[in-house]
Design a protein around this motif. Structure first.
Motif, PDB file in Angstrom:
ATOM      1  N   VAL A   1       0.923  -0.976   0.044  1.00 22.74           N
ATOM      2  CA  VAL A   1       0.084  -0.050  -0.063  1.00 22.74           C
ATOM      3  C   VAL A   1       1.042   1.163   0.022  1.00 22.74           C
ATOM      4  O   VAL A   1       1.508   1.615   0.780  1.00 22.74           O
ATOM      5  N   ASN A   2       0.836   2.010  -1.064  1.00 28.80           N
ATOM      6  CA  ASN A   2       1.735   3.191  -1.045  1.00 28.80           C
ATOM      7  C   ASN A   2       0.822   4.393  -1.861  1.00 28.80           C
ATOM      8  O   ASN A   2      -0.354   4.318  -2.216  1.00 28.80           O
ATOM      9  N   GLY A   3       1.219   5.740  -1.617  1.00 27.74           N
ATOM     10  CA  GLY A   3       0.711   6.669  -1.906  1.00 27.74           C
ATOM     11  C   GLY A   3       1.616   7.415  -2.938  1.00 27.74           C
ATOM     12  O   GLY A   3       2.819   7.417  -3.065  1.00 27.74           O
ATOM     13  N   ILE A   4       0.934   8.284  -3.811  1.00 31.14           N
ATOM     14  CA  ILE A   4       1.638   9.426  -4.515  1.00 31.14           C
ATOM     15  C   ILE A   4       1.330  10.588  -4.066  1.00 31.14           C
ATOM     16  O   ILE A   4       0.080  10.970  -3.937  1.00 31.14           O
ATOM     17  N   ALA A   5       2.213  11.641  -4.014  1.00 29.36           N
ATOM     18  CA  ALA A   5       1.779  12.937  -3.301  1.00 29.36           C
ATOM     19  C   ALA A   5       2.405  13.905  -4.598  1.00 29.36           C
ATOM     20  O   ALA A   5       3.428  14.477  -4.437  1.00 29.36           O
ATOM     21  N   PRO A   6       1.477  14.273  -5.520  1.00 33.04           N
ATOM     22  CA  PRO A   6       1.852  15.150  -6.456  1.00 33.04           C
ATOM     23  C   PRO A   6       1.923  16.630  -6.031  1.00 33.04           C
ATOM     24  O   PRO A   6       1.219  16.897  -5.326  1.00 33.04           O
ATOM     25  N   GLY A   7       2.706  17.199  -6.672  1.00 34.35           N
ATOM     26  CA  GLY A   7       2.530  18.838  -6.525  1.00 34.35           C
ATOM     27  C   GLY A   7       1.572  19.268  -7.252  1.00 34.35           C
ATOM     28  O   GLY A   7       0.524  18.879  -7.631  1.00 34.35           O
ATOM     29  N   LEU A   8       2.150  20.461  -8.348  1.00 31.81           N
ATOM     30  CA  LEU A   8       1.148  20.746  -9.213  1.00 31.81           C
ATOM     31  C   LEU A   8       1.059  20.261 -10.602  1.00 31.81           C
ATOM     32  O   LEU A   8       2.152  20.363 -11.258  1.00 31.81           O
ATOM     33  N   ILE A   9       0.202  19.589 -11.093  1.00 31.07           N
ATOM     34  CA  ILE A   9       0.091  18.773 -12.244  1.00 31.07           C
ATOM     35  C   ILE A   9      -0.871  19.747 -13.295  1.00 31.07           C
ATOM     36  O   ILE A   9      -1.986  20.025 -12.541  1.00 31.07           O
ATOM     37  N   ASP A  10      -0.500  19.622 -14.497  1.00 32.96           N
ATOM     38  CA  ASP A  10      -1.258  20.259 -15.436  1.00 32.96           C
ATOM     39  C   ASP A  10      -2.680  19.359 -15.663  1.00 32.96           C
ATOM     40  O   ASP A  10      -2.598  18.476 -16.508  1.00 32.96           O
ATOM     41  N   THR A  11      -3.638  19.910 -14.954  1.00 33.48           N
ATOM     42  CA  THR A  11      -4.913  19.272 -15.028  1.00 33.48           C
ATOM     43  C   THR A  11      -6.258  20.237 -14.974  1.00 33.48           C
ATOM     44  O   THR A  11      -5.934  21.427 -14.637  1.00 33.48           O
ATOM     45  N   ASP A  12      -7.484  19.801 -15.076  1.00 33.84           N
ATOM     46  CA  ASP A  12      -8.559  20.628 -14.616  1.00 33.84           C
ATOM     47  C   ASP A  12      -8.600  21.028 -13.525  1.00 33.84           C
ATOM     48  O   ASP A  12      -9.394  21.849 -12.959  1.00 33.84           O
ATOM     49  N   MET A  13      -7.864  20.517 -12.452  1.00 31.90           N
ATOM     50  CA  MET A  13      -8.190  20.485 -10.999  1.00 31.90           C
ATOM     51  C   MET A  13      -8.247  21.759 -10.314  1.00 31.90           C
ATOM     52  O   MET A  13      -9.041  22.289  -9.679  1.00 31.90           O
TER      53      MET A  13
ATOM     54  N   MET B   1       9.468  26.105  -7.612  1.00 33.93           N
ATOM     55  CA  MET B   1       9.691  24.604  -7.978  1.00 33.93           C
ATOM     56  C   MET B   1      11.118  24.698  -8.629  1.00 33.93           C
ATOM     57  O   MET B   1      11.358  25.437  -9.618  1.00 33.93           O
ATOM     58  N   SER B   2      11.819  23.692  -8.112  1.00 37.50           N
ATOM     59  CA  SER B   2      13.327  23.519  -8.841  1.00 37.50           C
ATOM     60  C   SER B   2      13.481  23.481 -10.254  1.00 37.50           C
ATOM     61  O   SER B   2      14.311  24.045 -10.842  1.00 37.50           O
ATOM     62  N   LEU B   3      12.392  22.475 -10.639  1.00 38.00           N
ATOM     63  CA  LEU B   3      12.241  22.213 -12.148  1.00 38.00           C
ATOM     64  C   LEU B   3      11.574  23.492 -12.818  1.00 38.00           C
ATOM     65  O   LEU B   3      11.658  23.266 -13.969  1.00 38.00           O
ATOM     66  N   ASP B   4      11.163  24.363 -12.194  1.00 33.87           N
ATOM     67  CA  ASP B   4      10.633  25.851 -12.613  1.00 33.87           C
ATOM     68  C   ASP B   4       9.490  25.317 -13.680  1.00 33.87           C
ATOM     69  O   ASP B   4       9.242  26.223 -14.742  1.00 33.87           O
ATOM     70  N   ARG B   5       8.615  24.321 -13.648  1.00 31.94           N
ATOM     71  CA  ARG B   5       7.270  23.830 -14.408  1.00 31.94           C
ATOM     72  C   ARG B   5       6.712  23.254 -13.549  1.00 31.94           C
ATOM     73  O   ARG B   5       7.144  22.537 -12.617  1.00 31.94           O
ATOM     74  N   THR B   6       5.401  23.260 -14.176  1.00 30.77           N
ATOM     75  CA  THR B   6       4.367  22.315 -13.417  1.00 30.77           C
ATOM     76  C   THR B   6       4.570  20.639 -14.024  1.00 30.77           C
ATOM     77  O   THR B   6       5.241  20.683 -15.011  1.00 30.77           O
ATOM     78  N   GLY B   7       3.976  20.033 -13.319  1.00 32.95           N
ATOM     79  CA  GLY B   7       4.032  18.329 -13.691  1.00 32.95           C
ATOM     80  C   GLY B   7       3.003  18.011 -15.005  1.00 32.95           C
ATOM     81  O   GLY B   7       2.105  18.491 -15.105  1.00 32.95           O
ATOM     82  N   LYS B   8       3.536  16.829 -15.478  1.00 36.61           N
ATOM     83  CA  LYS B   8       2.344  16.321 -16.554  1.00 36.61           C
ATOM     84  C   LYS B   8       1.554  15.381 -15.842  1.00 36.61           C
ATOM     85  O   LYS B   8       2.236  14.560 -15.357  1.00 36.61           O
ATOM     86  N   PRO B   9       0.293  14.987 -16.417  1.00 37.92           N
ATOM     87  CA  PRO B   9      -0.234  13.690 -15.626  1.00 37.92           C
ATOM     88  C   PRO B   9       0.695  12.601 -16.044  1.00 37.92           C
ATOM     89  O   PRO B   9       0.657  11.398 -15.347  1.00 37.92           O
ATOM     90  N   GLU B  10       1.061  12.506 -17.278  1.00 41.51           N
ATOM     91  CA  GLU B  10       1.913  11.297 -17.828  1.00 41.51           C
ATOM     92  C   GLU B  10       3.084  10.960 -16.757  1.00 41.51           C
ATOM     93  O   GLU B  10       3.408  10.029 -16.559  1.00 41.51           O
TER      94      GLU B  10
ATOM     95  N   ASP C   1       6.863  16.703  -7.030  1.00 39.32           N
ATOM     96  CA  ASP C   1       6.470  17.999  -6.986  1.00 39.32           C
ATOM     97  C   ASP C   1       7.597  18.928  -7.658  1.00 39.32           C
ATOM     98  O   ASP C   1       7.577  20.221  -7.557  1.00 39.32           O
ATOM     99  N   GLY C   2       8.284  18.519  -8.457  1.00 37.23           N
ATOM    100  CA  GLY C   2       9.262  19.130  -9.163  1.00 37.23           C
ATOM    101  C   GLY C   2      10.264  19.929  -8.345  1.00 37.23           C
ATOM    102  O   GLY C   2      10.778  20.959  -8.671  1.00 37.23           O
ATOM    103  N   GLY C   3      10.620  19.516  -6.966  1.00 38.99           N
ATOM    104  CA  GLY C   3      11.276  19.937  -6.173  1.00 38.99           C
ATOM    105  C   GLY C   3      10.730  21.302  -5.690  1.00 38.99           C
ATOM    106  O   GLY C   3      11.384  22.424  -5.642  1.00 38.99           O
ATOM    107  N   ARG C   4       9.548  21.183  -5.145  1.00 41.08           N
ATOM    108  CA  ARG C   4       8.934  22.419  -4.424  1.00 41.08           C
ATOM    109  C   ARG C   4       9.505  22.626  -3.145  1.00 41.08           C
ATOM    110  O   ARG C   4       9.687  21.851  -2.252  1.00 41.08           O
ATOM    111  N   GLN C   5      10.039  24.160  -2.934  1.00 35.84           N
ATOM    112  CA  GLN C   5      10.545  24.506  -1.772  1.00 35.84           C
ATOM    113  C   GLN C   5       9.505  24.793  -0.887  1.00 35.84           C
ATOM    114  O   GLN C   5       8.579  25.398  -1.173  1.00 35.84           O
TER     115      GLN C   5
END
Ligand code: NAP
Length: 246
Positions: A180-192, A208-217, A242-246
């Motif tokens: 049993v595991n979880g995924i904790a996304p940061g900001l992902i490009d969806t309608d949410m 974000m360290s990666l300076d972009r939002t994440g993709k659902p993929e 989370d793309g390295g969110r501080q």
């Protein structure tokens, strides 16, 4: 990576859930694709994916805010009399409001979907997985459940509860060979769209360290890995994406 496995995926019609269905299909898994309500376009989309990847995808419809409907949907899935190897508890609802502006009714509605329905589906699948002597559960959590940003009482606390549930349940189910595991996304490009203004969104993106939002993929790739035998020793873990969110 998931050849021949059967997976239940909720929130399959759009966003991260839709991306997970496609990545699972691409990796050889069959899918019960769960959505809130019937739509021709969803049926067509799922049929096209099944044909493209040579697996089966069965759409199943139920509303997570109605526990009778959830029970009915899961019954339909189990009536296929196939092993349920993977559960991806992905569907969720967002809500942003200050503590003083959050009614108990809103809190109940968010918890109904983000907590109670997740537990109900986990319980039903876990009982089946226990009889199968194995399985994998992935809960879609959020960094909103780890960070304590103001303005997200309902959403943040519901996801914090889901993180706790994920870790605790992993300790109860490990002996049955259920991970049993979880995924904790940061900001992902969806309608949410939990962020209310472009300015607020920009402020978060800059952290974000990666300076972009994440993709659902990108979230879907992690869900493939966790469900695969390559992650056979991973349980009780919350994978932050989370793309390295501080
Ligand atoms: P999304 O695009 O808004 O999709 C949400 C999905 O959940 C939809 O399929 C929606 O169905 C389904 N859903 C919501 N309430 C439901 C209900 N009562 N019954 C059945 N289905 C219901 O959001 P997403 O970004 O893909 O989010 C997927 C998961 O990731 C959620 O648990 C979310 O909290 C989590 N997450 C997202 C982000 C992000 O930045 N996007 C970040 C952290 C965590 P309908 O189409 O019928 O509404």
């Amino acid at each position: 990576m998931l050849n021949g496995k059967n997976a239940v995926i909720t929130g399959a019609n759009r966003g991260i859930g839709r991306a997970i269905v496609e990545k699972y299909a691409e990796n050889g898994a069959n899918v019960w694709a769960c959505a809130r309500s019937f739509s021709e376009s969803f049926e067509k989309d799922m049929a096209q994916l099944a044909e493209k990847y040579g697996i089966w995808i069965k759409p199943v419809y139920f509303d997570l805010s109605d526990s009778n409907a959830v029970a009915g949907g899961m019954k339909e899935i189990f009536s296929d009399k196939l092993p349920v190897d993977i559960l991806v508890n992905n569907a969720g609802v967002a809500h942003g409001a200050l503590f003083t502006m959050t009614s108990l009714e809103t809190l109940r509605q968010v918890y109904e979907v983000n907590v109670f329905a997740q537990v109900q589906i986990m319980q039903l699948c876990a009982r089946k997985m226990m009889r199968q002597n194995g399985g994998c559960i992935i809960n879609m959590c959020s960094i909103g459940g780890i960070n304590t940003d103001p303005g997200y009482l309902a959403y943040g606390s519901s996801k914090a509860a889901l993180i706790w549930i994920t870790k605790s349940v992993s300790k109860e189910l490990g002996r049955y060979n259920i991970r049993v595991n979880g995924i904790a996304p940061g900001l992902i490009d969806t309608d949410m769209g939990i962020y209310k203004s472009p300015e607020e969104l920009e402020k978060v993106r800059k952290k974000m360290s990666l300076d972009r939002t994440g993709k659902p993929e990108e979230v879907a790739e992690a869900a493939v890995y966790i469900a695969s035998d390559k992650a056979s020793y991973m349980t009780g873990h919350i994978l932050v994406l989370d793309g390295g969110r501080q």
